[in-house]
Design a protein around this motif. Sequence first.
Motif, PDB file in Angstrom:
ATOM      1  N   ASP A   8      39.515  52.348  54.739  1.00 44.59           N
ATOM      2  CA  ASP A   8      40.474  51.049  54.583  1.00 44.59           C
ATOM      3  C   ASP A   8      40.386  49.472  54.956  1.00 44.59           C
ATOM      4  OD1 ASP A   8      42.809  49.774  52.955  1.00 44.59           O
ATOM      5  OD2 ASP A   8      44.176  49.434  54.376  1.00 44.59           O
ATOM      6  N   ARG A  10      40.234  45.494  54.661  1.00 46.85           N
ATOM      7  CA  ARG A  10      41.357  44.201  53.918  1.00 46.85           C
ATOM      8  C   ARG A  10      41.002  43.014  54.303  1.00 46.85           C
ATOM      9  NH1 ARG A  10      47.987  46.622  53.746  1.00 46.85           N
ATOM     10  NH2 ARG A  10      47.047  48.630  53.206  1.00 46.85           N
ATOM     11  N   SER A  19      41.268  39.155  58.592  1.00 48.37           N
ATOM     12  CA  SER A  19      40.793  40.335  58.061  1.00 48.37           C
ATOM     13  C   SER A  19      40.942  41.994  58.956  1.00 48.37           C
ATOM     14  CB  SER A  19      39.041  40.286  57.376  1.00 48.37           C
ATOM     15  OG  SER A  19      39.592  39.113  56.423  1.00 48.37           O
TER      16      SER A  19
END
Length: 211
Positions: A8, A10, A19
């Motif tokens: 995942d 981001r 981030s």
Amino acid sequence: MFVTGALDPRLALNEAAFSTTRAAGEVGINWRRDPKNQFRTSIDGSTVKIRGATSSVLRSDREVAGGSVQWQHTMDQANQFTLFGQGAIVRYPDQDVRNVNRYTGGAGWGHAFVNSPYRPVIFLSGFGGVEDETDETRGRHFGRTFWGGRAGGQLTLGPSGTVYGTVTYERSDYDGTDPTFLRKRNDDFIDVSIGYRHQLDSNWSVSPTFV
């Protein structure tokens, strides 16, 4: 037996240093004692890397490992009850003062309106637990007790379409006084999500979700 994995990433568009990339995996066993009772046990782990952290590229900024048990009881065609417990160790390699051991338990109930249009399903659950700090001298303000609840449901729009949504609330009360702000921390967390699942065939589906 089941095995799952997830990656995942981001991206923080305006502040790239924040981030994150999260990797997680789980392995476990499901078994039925009879048609009404199902048991599940698993072990899982995850790592989180923050782009702007000072640790090395290959080292995680947060590591979690633990296990869970769950009992699911089908009361009748329309109602299902769940009881669960979880335990995990949460470690911060570069900030060990934040390390905690987490223990969580809870229960849930689901109801299906089997004879209604769109076959609506609703579910409710409640949970609570503690995070015990491993450093009682320096890290007491990282320990906490927490409790909360979750409610949600779904509607079947057709042979291949389902809309769903959830609302989660969590309250956290921390153990010690924060050394920077000189007061105890209390948090209220609310999460709302809504999505649509389109079944492409018996093996594949697409689920855009807004949170």
